[in-house]
Design an enzyme around this catalytic site. Structure first.
Site, PDB file in Angstrom:
ATOM      1  N   TYR A 162       0.823  -1.219   0.000  1.00 55.59           N
ATOM      2  CA  TYR A 162       0.000   0.000   0.000  1.00 55.59           C
ATOM      3  C   TYR A 162       0.858   1.271   0.000  1.00 55.59           C
ATOM      4  O   TYR A 162       0.645   2.162   0.812  1.00 55.59           O
ATOM      5  CB  TYR A 162      -0.944  -0.004   1.220  1.00 55.59           C
ATOM      6  CG  TYR A 162      -2.167  -0.861   0.997  1.00 55.59           C
ATOM      7  CD1 TYR A 162      -3.213  -0.392   0.215  1.00 55.59           C
ATOM      8  CD2 TYR A 162      -2.269  -2.129   1.550  1.00 55.59           C
ATOM      9  CE1 TYR A 162      -4.336  -1.176  -0.014  1.00 55.59           C
ATOM     10  CE2 TYR A 162      -3.386  -2.927   1.328  1.00 55.59           C
ATOM     11  CZ  TYR A 162      -4.418  -2.441   0.543  1.00 55.59           C
ATOM     12  OH  TYR A 162      -5.527  -3.210   0.317  1.00 55.59           O
ATOM     13  N   LYS A 221      -4.756 -10.948  12.930  1.00 55.81           N
ATOM     14  CA  LYS A 221      -4.132  -9.769  13.555  1.00 55.81           C
ATOM     15  C   LYS A 221      -3.639  -9.976  14.994  1.00 55.81           C
ATOM     16  O   LYS A 221      -2.469 -10.257  15.179  1.00 55.81           O
ATOM     17  CB  LYS A 221      -5.080  -8.572  13.450  1.00 55.81           C
ATOM     18  CG  LYS A 221      -5.271  -8.129  11.994  1.00 55.81           C
ATOM     19  CD  LYS A 221      -5.447  -6.653  11.833  1.00 55.81           C
ATOM     20  CE  LYS A 221      -5.262  -6.224  10.395  1.00 55.81           C
ATOM     21  NZ  LYS A 221      -6.493  -6.177   9.595  1.00 55.81           N
ATOM     22  N   ASP A 226     -16.173 -11.734  10.351  1.00 56.64           N
ATOM     23  CA  ASP A 226     -14.752 -11.449  10.181  1.00 56.64           C
ATOM     24  C   ASP A 226     -14.303 -10.651  11.404  1.00 56.64           C
ATOM     25  O   ASP A 226     -14.495  -9.443  11.480  1.00 56.64           O
ATOM     26  CB  ASP A 226     -14.547 -10.660   8.881  1.00 56.64           C
ATOM     27  CG  ASP A 226     -13.090 -10.267   8.683  1.00 56.64           C
ATOM     28  OD1 ASP A 226     -12.277 -10.475   9.602  1.00 56.64           O
ATOM     29  OD2 ASP A 226     -12.767  -9.727   7.599  1.00 56.64           O
ATOM     30  N   TYR A 268     -14.108  -4.340   4.551  1.00 55.48           N
ATOM     31  CA  TYR A 268     -12.783  -4.759   4.091  1.00 55.48           C
ATOM     32  C   TYR A 268     -12.493  -6.128   4.688  1.00 55.48           C
ATOM     33  O   TYR A 268     -12.621  -6.319   5.897  1.00 55.48           O
ATOM     34  CB  TYR A 268     -11.706  -3.760   4.542  1.00 55.48           C
ATOM     35  CG  TYR A 268     -10.316  -4.229   4.205  1.00 55.48           C
ATOM     36  CD1 TYR A 268      -9.793  -4.061   2.931  1.00 55.48           C
ATOM     37  CD2 TYR A 268      -9.534  -4.868   5.164  1.00 55.48           C
ATOM     38  CE1 TYR A 268      -8.529  -4.524   2.618  1.00 55.48           C
ATOM     39  CE2 TYR A 268      -8.265  -5.337   4.848  1.00 55.48           C
ATOM     40  CZ  TYR A 268      -7.769  -5.157   3.576  1.00 55.48           C
ATOM     41  OH  TYR A 268      -6.513  -5.624   3.261  1.00 55.48           O
TER      42      TYR A 268
HETATM   43  C1  LIG Z   1      -6.694  -6.654   8.155  1.00 61.03           C
HETATM   44  C2  LIG Z   1      -7.980  -7.325   7.923  1.00 61.03           C
HETATM   45  C3  LIG Z   1      -8.082  -8.438   7.081  1.00 61.03           C
HETATM   46  C4  LIG Z   1      -6.907  -8.970   6.291  1.00 61.03           C
HETATM   47  O1  LIG Z   1      -5.923  -9.473   7.123  1.00 61.03           O
HETATM   48  P1  LIG Z   1      -4.421  -9.658   6.550  1.00 61.03           P
HETATM   49  O2  LIG Z   1      -3.707 -10.372   7.633  1.00 61.03           O
HETATM   50  O3  LIG Z   1      -3.908  -8.267   6.324  1.00 61.03           O
HETATM   51  O4  LIG Z   1      -4.525 -10.433   5.293  1.00 61.03           O
HETATM   52  C5  LIG Z   1      -9.309  -9.053   6.941  1.00 61.03           C
HETATM   53  N1  LIG Z   1     -10.387  -8.594   7.594  1.00 61.03           N
HETATM   54  C6  LIG Z   1     -10.330  -7.529   8.424  1.00 61.03           C
HETATM   55  C7  LIG Z   1     -11.557  -7.106   9.138  1.00 61.03           C
HETATM   56  C8  LIG Z   1      -9.132  -6.849   8.598  1.00 61.03           C
HETATM   57  O5  LIG Z   1      -9.082  -5.771   9.395  1.00 61.03           O
END
Ligand SMILES: *Cc1c(COP(=O)(O)O)cnc(C)c1O
Length: 434
Positions: A16, A277, A248, A144
């Site tokens: 990015y 994360k 998610d 996202y």
């Molecule tokens: C950061 C993020 C992702 C992607 O995770 P990566 O480890 O960067 O591939 C997916 N969903 C959400 C809600 C995120 O914040």
């Protein structure tokens, strides 16, 4: 120019990043607790947990120890036909922490792959039950879910991936409704959004495999918070329409929103949950996709046809599992959720201060996150957001606005003094960078 900057310029392509216009990346020599240090030893207070990962801060002695001990035992174990103690202990701990019968833990490497796995599980769940018509997903505007193709498809409402539209699988989007303190029209907006979703569910009856959403907070969209009631009603509609529900929680998991997982606040049990994360507290790339028993059972059969054809070279890496398990123990030993409550109390006082300052709009706080919106010329990398980022960095603070959203997502080890200094610098920056 330092040796690192020289090599970085010549050989590295950053994520990015517009390499033609952006400043050189800052070389970090070491990091401890809430701070990172550059080559000259300058301190940078990390107010976004190094891309939302370092829950307990940087370089925690207990996590370092867990990592080193596992490295002595077995740094890699292939995960088909073999298993190991850190993976099974972590899976059982996650199953214990998750609501309902979210008991089957599938390991992969990052948030995007956790989402890919969730989407594949949902589609194949129906196929395995003899229903091959469910080729679409529902996702939210602004959502996202990561950068791989499936994740880009369900994240098309983010606007990041318009370029790839022709290559993506079929997704229909539905409105998300954010809220903030003092928002007195939220119930009307929610009723409207739920009406739109109901129409979609009706129009695409029998064609949808699952709905995917970020519960309580759309992170990358700019820390848009929604009410737990909204999430509960979305799940209720999905249940009535007989489609699967994927949460998610890649960003919201592990205490971020004030509870261990955001789904707890809506009192619902999704079919599939994605976590990454904070999972390894910022140490190793790893993620999990956790499924309910019923989902897992649909993949059982006498031959391989019904099995999930997915796996990675580093699936359930023992180093990552060992550190993740130790991080979850730290939540208990250090009473982390109670500390997050204290942080949130301070955040809410700061929200009032932001409100009174007249410098920003929609100040808001959720768990360890505080956010507000500033006037900007739009886009993910608006010129004011970059100017603010650079100004904060020059003062020794890692704060990276997204578009027109300024936010702090703080490490749980942060001290009250560090928090107060962060609040002061946020206000100062907003005044200094018009
Ligand atoms: C950061 C993020 C992702 C992607 O995770 P990566 O480890 O960067 O591939 C997916 N969903 C959400 C809600 C995120 O914040």
């Amino acid at each position: 120019m330092s040796m690192i900057t020289d090599l970085d310029r010549r050989f590295v392509w950053h994520p990015y990043t517009q390499h033609k216009t952006e400043n050189d990346a800052v070389p970090i020599s070491h990091a401890k607790d809430a701070s990172m240090y550059d080559e000259k030893g300058n301190e940078i207070l990390d107010l976004i947990c190094s891309w939302w990962t370092c829950l307990h801060g940087h370089s925690h002695p207990e996590l370092n120890k867990a990592l080193a001990e596992q490295a002595e035992k077995a740094p890699h174990v292939m995960f088909a036909a073999f298993t190991h103690e850190p993976a099974v202990k972590l899976a059982s701990k996650l199953a214990e922490l998750m609501p309902g019968d979210l008991n089957k833990v599938f390991y992969s490497d990052n948030g995007s792959t956790a989402v890919e796995v969730g989407l594949k599980m949902a589609y194949q769940y129906w196929v395995n039950k003899g229903d091959t018509q469910r080729t679409k997903f529902i996702a939210f505007d602004g959502a996202y879910h990561g950068d791989t193709f499936g994740a880009m498809a369900v994240g098309k409402g983010s606007g990041f991936f318009t370029l790839f539209n022709d290559l993506l699988c079929s997704v229909v989007t539905t409105p998300f409704v954010g809220t903030w303190p003092g928002d007195d029209e939220i119930e009307d907006r929610e009723a409207w959004a739920l009406g739109e979703l109901e129409t979609l569910l009706h129009n695409y009856d029998g064609q949808i495999a699952a709905i995917i959403l970020e519960p309580l907070m759309q992170g990358s969209a700019g820390m848009n918070f929604c009410r737990p009631e909204f999430i509960a009603q979305v799940v209720e509609l999905a249940r009535r329409a007989n489609i699967l529900v994927i949460f998610d929680e890649v960003a919201t998991g592990f205490g971020r929103t004030g509870t261990m997982f955001a789904c707890e606040q809506s009192k619902v049990v999704p079919d599939i949950v994605c976590l990454s994360k904070g999972l390894t507290a910022g140490y190793m790339p790893m993620s999990v996709t956790v499924a309910r028993e019923e989902i897992f059972d649909a993949f059982l059969g006498e031959n391989f046809d019904k099995a999930l054809a997915h796996g990675h070279s580093f699936t359930a890496n023992p180093l990552a599992c060992a550190v993740a398990l130790r991080s979850l123990q730290l939540f208990e030993e250090e009473n982390t959720l109670a500390r997050i409550k204290e942080i949130n109390t301070k955040h809410r006082t700061f929200v009032q201060r932001l409100q009174d300052s007249g410098l920003v709009e929609y100040p808001r706080a959720l768990g360890s996150i505080v956010a507000c919106n500033f006037a900007a010329d739009g886009g993910y990398k608006s010129s004011r957001s970059i100017a603010l980022r650079d100004w904060y960095l020059s003062k020794g603070f890692n704060i990276r606005p997204i578009g027109s959203t300024l936010y702090l997502m703080v490490p749980y080890c942060i001290t009250d003094e560090q928090l107060d200094s962060a609040y002061d610098i946020v206000i100062e920056g907003l005044k200094a960078v018009p």
